[in-house]
Design a protein around this motif. Structure first.
Motif, short mmCIF file in Angstrom:
data_model
loop_
_atom_site.label_atom_id
_atom_site.label_comp_id
_atom_site.label_asym_id
_atom_site.label_seq_id
_atom_site.Cartn_x
_atom_site.Cartn_y
_atom_site.Cartn_z
N ALA A 1 0.85 -1.21 0.00
CA ALA A 1 0.00 0.00 0.00
C ALA A 1 0.87 1.25 0.00
O ALA A 1 0.60 2.22 -0.72
CB ALA A 1 -0.94 -0.02 1.20
N ALA A 2 1.94 1.24 0.78
CA ALA A 2 2.84 2.40 0.84
C ALA A 2 3.48 2.65 -0.52
O ALA A 2 3.70 3.79 -0.93
CB ALA A 2 3.91 2.17 1.90
N HIS A 3 3.76 1.57 -1.23
CA HIS A 3 4.43 1.70 -2.54
C HIS A 3 3.50 2.29 -3.59
O HIS A 3 3.94 3.08 -4.43
CB HIS A 3 4.88 0.30 -2.98
N TYR A 4 2.23 1.90 -3.57
CA TYR A 4 1.32 2.30 -4.67
C TYR A 4 0.39 3.46 -4.32
O TYR A 4 -0.29 3.97 -5.22
CB TYR A 4 0.49 1.08 -5.10
N ARG A 5 0.36 3.85 -3.06
CA ARG A 5 -0.58 4.91 -2.66
C ARG A 5 -0.43 6.15 -3.54
O ARG A 5 0.68 6.65 -3.73
CB ARG A 5 -0.32 5.29 -1.20
N GLY A 6 -1.54 6.64 -4.07
CA GLY A 6 -1.53 7.85 -4.88
C GLY A 6 -1.21 7.62 -6.34
O GLY A 6 -1.34 8.53 -7.16
N HIS A 7 -0.77 6.41 -6.69
CA HIS A 7 -0.37 6.14 -8.08
C HIS A 7 -1.41 5.34 -8.84
O HIS A 7 -1.26 5.14 -10.05
CB HIS A 7 0.94 5.36 -8.10
N ILE A 8 -2.40 4.80 -8.14
CA ILE A 8 -3.37 3.93 -8.82
C ILE A 8 -4.79 4.30 -8.38
O ILE A 8 -4.99 4.89 -7.30
CB ILE A 8 -3.09 2.44 -8.51
N ASP A 9 -5.76 3.94 -9.24
CA ASP A 9 -7.16 4.24 -8.95
C ASP A 9 -7.97 2.97 -8.67
O ASP A 9 -9.11 3.05 -8.21
CB ASP A 9 -7.81 4.96 -10.14
N ALA A 10 -7.42 1.81 -9.00
CA ALA A 10 -8.12 0.54 -8.75
C ALA A 10 -7.09 -0.58 -8.74
O ALA A 10 -5.99 -0.44 -9.29
CB ALA A 10 -9.16 0.28 -9.84
N VAL A 11 -7.47 -1.68 -8.09
CA VAL A 11 -6.59 -2.85 -8.02
C VAL A 11 -7.31 -4.01 -8.71
O VAL A 11 -8.46 -4.32 -8.37
CB VAL A 11 -6.30 -3.24 -6.56
N VAL B 1 -14.89 -1.59 -14.95
CA VAL B 1 -13.71 -0.76 -15.25
C VAL B 1 -14.18 0.65 -15.62
O VAL B 1 -15.09 0.81 -16.43
CB VAL B 1 -12.92 -1.35 -16.45
N VAL B 2 -13.54 1.65 -15.01
CA VAL B 2 -13.83 3.04 -15.36
C VAL B 2 -12.80 3.47 -16.40
O VAL B 2 -11.59 3.30 -16.19
CB VAL B 2 -13.75 3.96 -14.12
N ALA B 3 -13.27 4.00 -17.53
CA ALA B 3 -12.36 4.37 -18.62
C ALA B 3 -11.27 5.32 -18.12
O ALA B 3 -11.56 6.29 -17.42
CB ALA B 3 -13.13 5.01 -19.77
N GLY B 4 -10.03 5.00 -18.44
CA GLY B 4 -8.90 5.86 -18.11
C GLY B 4 -8.34 5.66 -16.71
O GLY B 4 -7.30 6.24 -16.38
N LEU C 1 -8.27 -5.79 -19.48
CA LEU C 1 -8.46 -4.52 -18.76
C LEU C 1 -8.32 -3.34 -19.72
O LEU C 1 -9.09 -2.38 -19.66
CB LEU C 1 -7.46 -4.41 -17.60
N GLU C 2 -7.35 -3.43 -20.62
CA GLU C 2 -7.14 -2.32 -21.55
C GLU C 2 -8.24 -2.29 -22.61
O GLU C 2 -8.67 -1.20 -23.03
CB GLU C 2 -5.73 -2.39 -22.13
N ARG C 3 -8.73 -3.46 -23.01
CA ARG C 3 -9.87 -3.46 -23.95
C ARG C 3 -11.09 -2.78 -23.30
O ARG C 3 -11.91 -2.17 -23.98
CB ARG C 3 -10.23 -4.90 -24.33
N ALA C 4 -11.17 -2.89 -21.98
CA ALA C 4 -12.30 -2.28 -21.26
C ALA C 4 -12.05 -0.80 -20.96
O ALA C 4 -12.91 -0.14 -20.36
CB ALA C 4 -12.56 -3.04 -19.97
N ALA D 1 -9.16 0.54 -19.27
CA ALA D 1 -8.25 0.85 -18.16
C ALA D 1 -6.86 1.19 -18.68
O ALA D 1 -6.50 0.82 -19.80
CB ALA D 1 -8.14 -0.34 -17.21
N GLN D 2 -6.11 1.86 -17.80
CA GLN D 2 -4.70 2.13 -18.09
C GLN D 2 -3.93 1.29 -17.08
O GLN D 2 -3.93 1.62 -15.88
CB GLN D 2 -4.51 3.63 -17.83
N VAL D 3 -3.33 0.21 -17.51
CA VAL D 3 -2.61 -0.66 -16.56
C VAL D 3 -1.23 -0.04 -16.32
O VAL D 3 -0.39 -0.02 -17.23
CB VAL D 3 -2.50 -2.11 -17.08
N VAL D 4 -1.01 0.49 -15.12
CA VAL D 4 0.22 1.25 -14.86
C VAL D 4 1.32 0.40 -14.22
O VAL D 4 2.48 0.79 -14.24
CB VAL D 4 -0.04 2.52 -14.00
N ALA D 5 0.96 -0.73 -13.63
CA ALA D 5 1.97 -1.60 -13.02
C ALA D 5 1.39 -2.98 -12.81
O ALA D 5 0.18 -3.16 -12.73
CB ALA D 5 2.47 -1.02 -11.69
#
Ligand SMILES: O=P(O)(O)OC[C@H]1O[C@H](OP(=O)(O)OP(=O)(O)O)[C@H](O)[C@@H]1O
Ligand SMILES: Nc1ncnc2[nH]cnc12
Length: 219
Positions: free
Chosen positions: A88-98, A154-157, A180-183, A185-189
């Motif tokens: 959680a400490a690593h990803y906090r603020g960088h992602i919108d969904a898991v 999935v929420v677009a973007g 996820l990307e077809r839906a 999403a932006q898969v960031v990690a």
């Protein structure tokens, strides 16, 4: 196995660290303020914590496969909580969904999403979700499979973290990312507890940020 370098500013996480009860402390600050693709690797303390709580079973589920079992880690409440705190400490603020990949990925995605106050996207094995679904077929280290999602989860973007327990051939992760990307999403990690190097997983995910807590060399 390869230990990662420490994450500057990350909370001290070890199997000896007391786990605060919910609400007893302010939320941990986010560990990295720059772009996620420039963030340091996951803390070596997390590596140690996972390695110390793993079990290896030869010839399971079929001859020639060395199965890496995370059930001892999940059963160790303190280690499990410290792992989720560290992630959680690593990803906090960088992602919108898991996004959790069925089934062992769910066990990691759900507490991480709750910890971060985010929603969880369930990427399920074929035939489990009611329609409408998007699906992708893929090959596994042992066998073949299909993953599916409901695109309306999935929420677009939105910036999505994909999490699972093991990266082996990469088929499961590649199929899930594609869904996820077809839906929209932006898969960031992509976060994996265990990476089994030498099975082609990383090569199957070119250009992706892959955070593996423990990497086992090809055996
Ligand atoms: O990189 P790959 O070669 O695709 O393999 C990795 C996948 O294999 C395992 O799942 P499994 O299908 O065994 O299911 P489970 O999580 O339900 O036990 C593991 O949990 C990953 O999802
Ligand atoms: N060797 C392995 N151990 C545990 N889970 C796996 N999933 C795919 N390969 C695996």
């Amino acid at each position: 196995m390869t230990a990662s370098s420490p994450l500057p500013g990350a909370p001290s996480v070890s199997s000896n660290t007391p786990v605060p009860s919910p609400g007893s402390q302010s939320r941990p600050v986010r560990a990295w303020d720059g772009p996620l693709d420039e963030a340091p690797e996951l803390s070596g303390v997390l590596t140690e914590l996972v390695v110390d709580n793993l079990r290896e079973i030869p010839d399971f589920p079929e001859p020639g496969v060395l199965f890496r079992d995370i059930t001892p880690l999940l059963a160790n409440g303190k280690a499990f909580a410290n792992l989720i705190d560290g992630l959680a400490a690593h990803y906090r603020g960088h992602i919108d969904a898991v996004a959790g990949l069925e089934s062992r990925g769910f066990v990691l995605a759900a507490p991480l999403a709750v910890h971060l106050g985010l929603g969880m996207i369930t990427v399920r094995k074929g035939g489990k979700l009611p329609g409408p679904v998007l699906g992708e077929d893929y090959s596994l280290e042992y066998g073949t499979a299909r993953m599916e999602i409901r695109p309306d989860t999935v929420v677009a973007g939105q910036r999505v973290l994909v999490i699972d327990d093991v990266l082996a051939t990469g088929g499961t992760a590649a199929a899930s990312i594609s869904l996820l990307e077809r839906a929209g999403a932006q898969v960031v990690a992509v976060c994996m507890l265990l990476e089994l190097a030498g099975l082609g997983g990383r090569e199957r995910l070119p250009g992706r940020r892959i955070d593996s807590v423990v990497t086992f060399p090809a055996s």
